[in-house]
Design an enzyme around this catalytic site. Structure first.
Site, short mmCIF file in Angstrom:
data_model
loop_
_atom_site.label_atom_id
_atom_site.label_comp_id
_atom_site.label_asym_id
_atom_site.label_seq_id
_atom_site.Cartn_x
_atom_site.Cartn_y
_atom_site.Cartn_z
N ILE A 58 0.85 -1.20 0.00
CA ILE A 58 0.00 0.00 0.00
C ILE A 58 0.88 1.25 0.00
CG2 ILE A 58 -1.63 1.37 1.39
CD1 ILE A 58 -2.90 -1.35 2.24
N VAL A 61 2.51 1.89 -3.39
CA VAL A 61 1.61 2.47 -4.39
C VAL A 61 1.20 3.89 -4.01
CG1 VAL A 61 -0.66 2.23 -5.48
CG2 VAL A 61 0.79 0.21 -5.17
N GLU A 62 0.94 4.12 -2.74
CA GLU A 62 0.46 5.43 -2.30
C GLU A 62 1.53 6.53 -2.42
OE1 GLU A 62 -2.46 6.52 -1.63
OE2 GLU A 62 -3.62 4.72 -1.24
N SER A 63 2.75 6.23 -1.99
CA SER A 63 3.76 7.30 -1.91
C SER A 63 5.16 6.88 -2.35
CB SER A 63 3.85 7.80 -0.47
OG SER A 63 4.39 6.78 0.36
N TYR A 169 -5.64 1.14 -8.92
CA TYR A 169 -5.04 1.10 -7.59
C TYR A 169 -5.04 -0.32 -7.03
CZ TYR A 169 -4.40 1.84 -2.61
OH TYR A 169 -3.94 1.77 -1.32
#
Length: 185
Positions: A58, A61-63, A169
């Site tokens: 997560i 992918v997020e940051s 996502y």
């Protein structure tokens, strides 16, 4: 090219092929799929019985492990937590010492993010596809899609998810989750 030189070139190519075929269990795989803030991820994931490799995916992918980020929509930090979500979690027992400003820091951001994944796991009965979709699009949207029959909540039908961004996502997090599992198990 001399025969000896050709032999060395072929040996080098063979060595590269062998290294690539085993990269996921070697330092090469760990270079391709690093996990930063491993101690914070593992400690917080353990509190809630969540696979730390999922949290790593997560964050990737997020940051991509860049702390202090703020998205156009206002999501903050490594796990890109929305301030409203963070405030809701900070009202729960054990989270009152955290502040919105502390979301910029990796440790507090991971604490809040992992707790949010835990809450989504409870809401969606540990269904990974639903949890990831809700993490991205919000649990309200996911519940609407499920209730209206737009999506059945399965990983093999993420192409039915109403939002393109959320489909992408979920697919990306699953991809990195599998890469982390192959590399670190």
């Amino acid at each position: 090219m001399t025969v000896l030189r050709k032999k060395y070139v072929w040996m080098l190519l063979l060595l590269i092929i062998v290294a690539i075929s085993f990269y996921k269990t070697t330092w090469v795989g760990k270079m391709m799929y690093p996990i930063h803030y491993k101690q914070e991820i593992e400690a917080n994931a353990a509190k809630f019985g969540i696979d730390p490799l999922l949290i790593a995916a997560i964050i990737r992918v997020e940051s991509n492990y860049k702390s202090g980020l703020v998205s156009k929509k206002g999501a903050v930090g490594l796990m890109q937590i929305m301030p409203d979500t963070a405030e809701w979690i900070m009202k729960m027992d054990g989270f009152s010492s955290l502040t919105l400003q502390s979301l910029q820091e990796p440790g507090p951001n991971i604490v809040i993010g992992v707790k949010y994944v835990d809450l989504l796991n409870r809401q969606f009965n540990n269904n990974l596809a639903k949890v990831l979709a809700a993490y991205n699009a919000g649990p309200g949207n996911v519940s609407k899609w499920l209730d209206s029959g737009l999506w059945n909540g399965n990983l093999d039908s993420i192409d039915q998810i109403n939002f393109w961004e959320t489909r992408k996502y979920v697919d990306k997090v699953i991809y990195y989750y599998k890469q982390y599992q192959e590399t670190y198990h």
